[in-house]
Motif scaffolding. Structure first.
Motif, mmCIF file in Angstrom:
data_model
loop_
_atom_site.group_PDB
_atom_site.id
_atom_site.type_symbol
_atom_site.label_atom_id
_atom_site.label_comp_id
_atom_site.label_asym_id
_atom_site.label_seq_id
_atom_site.Cartn_x
_atom_site.Cartn_y
_atom_site.Cartn_z
ATOM 1 N N PRO A 175 10.181 -1.585 -3.663
ATOM 2 C CA PRO A 175 9.689 -0.731 -4.752
ATOM 3 C C PRO A 175 10.719 -0.508 -5.842
ATOM 4 O O PRO A 175 10.375 -0.407 -7.025
ATOM 5 N N ARG A 176 12.005 -0.428 -5.484
ATOM 6 C CA ARG A 176 13.035 -0.232 -6.509
ATOM 7 C C ARG A 176 13.129 -1.444 -7.421
ATOM 8 O O ARG A 176 13.290 -1.304 -8.642
ATOM 9 N N LEU A 177 13.044 -2.611 -6.843
ATOM 10 C CA LEU A 177 13.126 -3.818 -7.666
ATOM 11 C C LEU A 177 11.945 -3.954 -8.607
ATOM 12 O O LEU A 177 12.062 -4.501 -9.710
ATOM 13 N N ALA A 181 9.432 -3.750 -13.746
ATOM 14 C CA ALA A 181 8.436 -4.792 -14.051
ATOM 15 C C ALA A 181 7.856 -5.299 -12.752
ATOM 16 O O ALA A 181 8.365 -6.255 -12.168
ATOM 17 N N PRO A 182 6.791 -4.680 -12.258
ATOM 18 C CA PRO A 182 6.191 -5.136 -11.003
ATOM 19 C C PRO A 182 5.582 -6.522 -11.177
ATOM 20 O O PRO A 182 5.152 -6.907 -12.271
ATOM 21 N N PRO A 183 5.547 -7.306 -10.119
ATOM 22 C CA PRO A 183 5.028 -8.679 -10.225
ATOM 23 C C PRO A 183 3.518 -8.699 -10.405
ATOM 24 O O PRO A 183 2.800 -7.819 -9.918
ATOM 25 N N ALA A 184 3.049 -9.705 -11.128
ATOM 26 C CA ALA A 184 1.602 -9.872 -11.277
ATOM 27 C C ALA A 184 0.993 -10.407 -9.994
ATOM 28 O O ALA A 184 -0.153 -10.079 -9.659
ATOM 29 N N GLY A 190 5.180 -16.983 4.807
ATOM 30 C CA GLY A 190 5.444 -16.410 6.118
ATOM 31 C C GLY A 190 4.763 -15.058 6.277
ATOM 32 O O GLY A 190 3.803 -14.716 5.562
ATOM 33 N N GLU A 191 5.270 -14.234 7.193
ATOM 34 C CA GLU A 191 4.638 -12.944 7.478
ATOM 35 C C GLU A 191 4.896 -11.941 6.369
ATOM 36 O O GLU A 191 5.828 -12.059 5.602
ATOM 37 N N ARG A 192 4.065 -10.908 6.311
ATOM 38 C CA ARG A 192 4.121 -9.891 5.274
ATOM 39 C C ARG A 192 5.132 -8.815 5.653
ATOM 40 O O ARG A 192 5.117 -8.292 6.762
ATOM 41 N N PRO A 193 6.064 -8.476 4.732
ATOM 42 C CA PRO A 193 7.014 -7.415 5.044
ATOM 43 C C PRO A 193 6.346 -6.050 5.068
ATOM 44 O O PRO A 193 5.348 -5.810 4.375
ATOM 45 N N LEU A 196 5.916 -4.009 1.572
ATOM 46 C CA LEU A 196 5.217 -4.604 0.432
ATOM 47 C C LEU A 196 4.064 -3.701 0.017
ATOM 48 O O LEU A 196 3.150 -3.426 0.812
ATOM 49 N N PRO A 197 4.085 -3.169 -1.232
ATOM 50 C CA PRO A 197 2.998 -2.281 -1.674
ATOM 51 C C PRO A 197 1.639 -2.962 -1.576
ATOM 52 O O PRO A 197 1.488 -4.142 -1.906
ATOM 53 N N GLU A 198 0.660 -2.199 -1.166
ATOM 54 C CA GLU A 198 -0.683 -2.738 -0.963
ATOM 55 C C GLU A 198 -1.348 -3.221 -2.248
ATOM 56 O O GLU A 198 -2.066 -4.221 -2.254
ATOM 57 N N PRO A 199 -1.143 -2.516 -3.400
ATOM 58 C CA PRO A 199 -1.867 -2.963 -4.610
ATOM 59 C C PRO A 199 -1.439 -4.328 -5.133
ATOM 60 O O PRO A 199 -2.140 -4.933 -5.947
ATOM 61 N N TRP A 200 -0.297 -4.814 -4.721
ATOM 62 C CA TRP A 200 0.191 -6.078 -5.290
ATOM 63 C C TRP A 200 -0.681 -7.232 -4.793
ATOM 64 O O TRP A 200 -0.928 -7.375 -3.597
#
Length: 385
Positions: A175-177, A181-184, A190-193, A196-200
């Motif tokens: 979230p800090r990164l 500018a959140p990614p589109a 591989g597996e999901r961390p 990882l925010p759900e809306p992305w």
């Protein structure tokens, strides 16, 4: 073009005998892989040294304008962001960002230099020294690439923007990164961390390994660590030139040997002819030194017919007396093998020329020389008939 990719294990070469390796094809596909000592590494057109994830700092900093930025300048600009002395690091400067800053990758220099030095001792040159993070696929605009690893996740958000997220802190760091500018979209390999925010939006891909793909972006193999392979472009030309020069030298050597053999045959043939011609006149003569025996044979023949010998001291003295007529006093007089040598200090150049003309009419030659004491003496010899 094949590439041998070596994964730099910490402590190599001092505490580790070998390295993990992968042989890549022209399209970046893994042809072979293994983990072992240098003797088992395959040969390839290029060599790529991979720095383990987390050993490289990817950051951005405002740098002074200029084409060449020295490491001291870069280290001074990054001093507040570094946990060690800026002088002990390697720096790779990337492109400019939108705010005017430059992307910079930083790693500790000592282990990299030690590894490169060992590779050179092994006859290997590192064409590229790349962080493991830059082996991830290059993301599109607004895209992040996130790859799961045993110790955490690799993140790449641009050509020179990447990082390693440890598993224990990924939920905080992601979230800090993305705060500015959140990614589109996130390409997840591989597996999901867990963080990882759900809306992305997420695009799921296959698990990623460092043994695949081409490195694009940061490369620390410059300056003192550069492979310096300019000779590769000249090698084919030099090889052809060497072959041509060797062929020319060989041809000249063969030609010289042939000429030497021909001259040796001619010499032997002439010696045989001379021996055949001389033997009836001077049986004791040998080829190459037949003049004196033949002269003596002629002298004997002349004496047998009542004529003076050609090599005759009396005849030479008579000729000298004929031209001198008692005018000059001779200081010394000696005779040896047809040469009558005498000293006449009072003999002028005009008189010597007159004597030479008179003697030449009788087929005698008068010349001057110096004896061993450096004194001038005159030599009277018979000219060949």
């Amino acid at each position: 073009m094949s590439v041998l990719r070596l994964y730099l294990r910490p402590g190599w070469p001092d505490s580790e005998p070998g390295l993990p390796w992968a042989l890549l094809g022209s399209q970046g596909q893994c042809l072979q892989q293994g983990d072992g000592s240098p003797s088992g590494w395959p040969r390839a057109d290029q060599l790529e040294l991979v720095l383990p994830a987390g050993s490289t700092l990817f950051t951005a900093v405002a740098l002074p304008p200029g084409r060449e930025l020295k490491p001291a300048v870069i280290g001074y600009a990054l001093e507040e962001q570094l946990a060690n002395d800026p002088a002990v690091n390697l720096y790779a400067v990337g492109g400019k960002l939108a705010d005017g800053r430059r992307s910079v990758a930083v790693c500790e220099a000592a282990p990299v230099r030690r590894a490169v030095a060992m590779l050179r001792q092994l006859g290997r040159l590192a064409d590229r020294i790349v962080p493991e993070e830059t082996l991830l696929p290059l993301p599109n605009a607004g895209q992040w690439v996130l790859a799961a690893q045993p110790q955490g996740w690799l993140l790449r958000s641009g050509l020179d923007e990447a990082g390693f997220l440890p598993a224990a802190s990924v939920a905080v760091l992601l979230p800090r990164l993305a705060a500015t500018a959140p990614p589109a979209v996130v390409l997840l390999l591989g597996e999901r961390p867990a963080g990882l925010p759900e809306p992305w939006p997420v695009q799921q891909g296959e698990a990623w390994q460092w043994q695949h793909g081409r490195a694009v972006g940061v490369n620390f193999a410059h300056g003192e660590l550069a492979a310096d392979r300019q000779w590769r472009a000249l090698a084919p030309t030099l090889r052809r030139a060497g072959v041509i020069v060797a062929a020319v030298v060989l041809a000249q050597t063969l030609l010289a040997c042939g000429q030497w053999g021909w001259y040796a045959w001619q010499k032997k043939s002439l010696q045989q002819q001379i021996r055949q011609q001389v033997q009836p006149w001077a049986p004791q003569a040998v080829a190459g030194s037949s003049a004196l025996p033949m002269l003596r044979a002629v002298d004997r023949l002349r004496v047998s017919r009542g004529l003076p010998a050609r090599d005759d001291m009396v005849t030479a003295m008579a000729q000298l007396a004929e031209v001198n007529r008692g005018q000059l006093k001779l200081v010394s007089l000696r005779y040896d093998s047809g040469r009558l040598a005498f000293q006449a200090p009072a003999l002028t150049t005009e008189q010597a020329q007159a004597w030479q003309a008179q003697l030449a009419a009788r087929q005698w030659l008068l010349s001057s020389s110096q004896n061993e004491q450096g004194q001038r003496e005159w030599v009277l010899t018979r000219e060949p008939a």
